[in-house]
Design a protein around this motif. Sequence first.
Motif, PDB file in Angstrom:
ATOM      1  N   GLU A 195      -5.618  -3.990  -0.599  1.00  0.00           N
ATOM      2  CA  GLU A 195      -4.635  -4.868   0.035  1.00  0.00           C
ATOM      3  C   GLU A 195      -3.437  -4.054   0.546  1.00  0.00           C
ATOM      4  OE1 GLU A 195      -4.600  -8.163   0.701  1.00  0.00           O
ATOM      5  OE2 GLU A 195      -6.606  -8.540  -0.092  1.00  0.00           O
ATOM      6  N   ASN A 196      -3.050  -3.033  -0.215  1.00  0.00           N
ATOM      7  CA  ASN A 196      -1.953  -2.167   0.247  1.00  0.00           C
ATOM      8  C   ASN A 196      -2.319  -1.464   1.538  1.00  0.00           C
ATOM      9  OD1 ASN A 196      -0.309  -2.850  -1.853  1.00  0.00           O
ATOM     10  ND2 ASN A 196      -0.856  -1.088  -3.120  1.00  0.00           N
ATOM     11  N   SER A 197      -3.584  -1.028   1.620  1.00  0.00           N
ATOM     12  CA  SER A 197      -4.002  -0.321   2.830  1.00  0.00           C
ATOM     13  C   SER A 197      -3.982  -1.263   4.021  1.00  0.00           C
ATOM     14  CB  SER A 197      -5.390   0.294   2.642  1.00  0.00           C
ATOM     15  OG  SER A 197      -6.373  -0.711   2.695  1.00  0.00           O
ATOM     16  N   LEU A 198      -4.228  -2.542   3.784  1.00  0.00           N
ATOM     17  CA  LEU A 198      -4.135  -3.521   4.871  1.00  0.00           C
ATOM     18  C   LEU A 198      -2.694  -3.615   5.348  1.00  0.00           C
ATOM     19  CD1 LEU A 198      -6.309  -6.518   3.600  1.00  0.00           C
ATOM     20  CD2 LEU A 198      -6.944  -4.759   5.242  1.00  0.00           C
ATOM     21  N   ALA A 199      -1.767  -3.693   4.394  1.00  0.00           N
ATOM     22  CA  ALA A 199      -0.350  -3.779   4.741  1.00  0.00           C
ATOM     23  C   ALA A 199       0.078  -2.538   5.502  1.00  0.00           C
ATOM     24  CB  ALA A 199       0.485  -3.962   3.477  1.00  0.00           C
TER      25      ALA A 199
END
Lengths: 179, 232
Positions: B101-105
């Motif tokens: 999810e962090n990589s999406l952000a």
Amino acid sequence: MGEARDGVKVKRVVFVTVGTTCFDALVKVADCQEVKDELYRRGYTDLLIQMGRGSYLPAKSTGDDGSLAVDYFTFSLSIADHLRSASLVISHAGSGSIFETLQLGKPLIVVVNEDLMDNHQSELAEELAERKHLYCSRPLTLHQTIASMDLNSLVPYTPGDATPVAKLINRFLGFPEES
Amino acid sequence: MEKNTSCFFSNSSPNLVITCFVAFITIILVRFLYVIYRTGKPLNKRTPQQTLSTLIVLGSGGHTAEMINLLLVLQKDRFTPRFYIAAATDNMSLQKARMFENSLADSGVKGISAEFMQIYRSREVGQSYVTSVWTTLVATAHALWLMIKIRPQVVLCNGPGTCIPLCVIAFIFKVVGIRWSSIFYVESIARVKRLSLSGLLLYKLQIADQFFVQWPQLQRKYPRAHYVGCLM
């Protein structure tokens, strides 16, 4: 393989991984003299063992005495870097380790853990071995596999694709088809 | 007359209770049959802007890696908010989900909504089946608690035992009308010739709306499954 110009040997690392499991049988056999000698004979210089939750500790070695350099660790959040710098990977039969290695195009020997009950893992290893994407072995036959393997005969693995599933899911949920 | 009235009162209460009970059972049965009938039938068309709250069940070993592989190709703006559930003893899975999810952000995806939760395990690997009965009951109660909070519209799972209580509760929610959900099960790539126990249960009980397998051998054995090839 062999000596570079300054007489510094090119490093050829064998990376052994047991993933998140406990697989002492593999760690032990990778650390045994027979296997280490066989790896050295086939031109590898370093042996790095990721031993997971196991209790058997390999014997570290600098390899200065004309043998394999041996090192080990328990876990890391990502073994991708170790896989990338390896010339040969020897892995437990977990699908995560197997596919991470195949997707990096590294030669792979999968060792099936015979102590696991209901060993469904061997199904995947055997299927991929049949398709010549990797070698499949058991702890006791590992040194024979290493001695007889022909890595050039391995067929590169074409990574899979999750988009067919995504399409079916979207279609089921009533979302319009994408172009 | 009074005697009749008193007889009526003394007879009517149990009759009323029985009637209500029978009516209740009939309604539940009709709903149950309706849900069975609708399971596996595609939903009505919707606009691409609509969002669906999504429950993602993670598992130790390769399960989480396979799930993230699938999430990479799903539209994040459709399948949102995302709720990740992993077993309490599984340390890596939620970490990996958070990293995802962090990589999406980081890559600029806007409006990310994700929550991460742990659930008691029905059964540890190697645990005796006898003690598993109690731990499964505890896990089911915990699953009920989490599901009441989440009430997902989409459930994605790929094999870990943690998904069984969650999927059964999702099915029950459909029956009693709490929330209609679509349950998607992708059998692990490690399953070539035999289904996992979770897969077998969801297949036989016909709880999953769509059941995906990655090897042709399984599709031959389980014809209601969709063969989608290897995802990894």
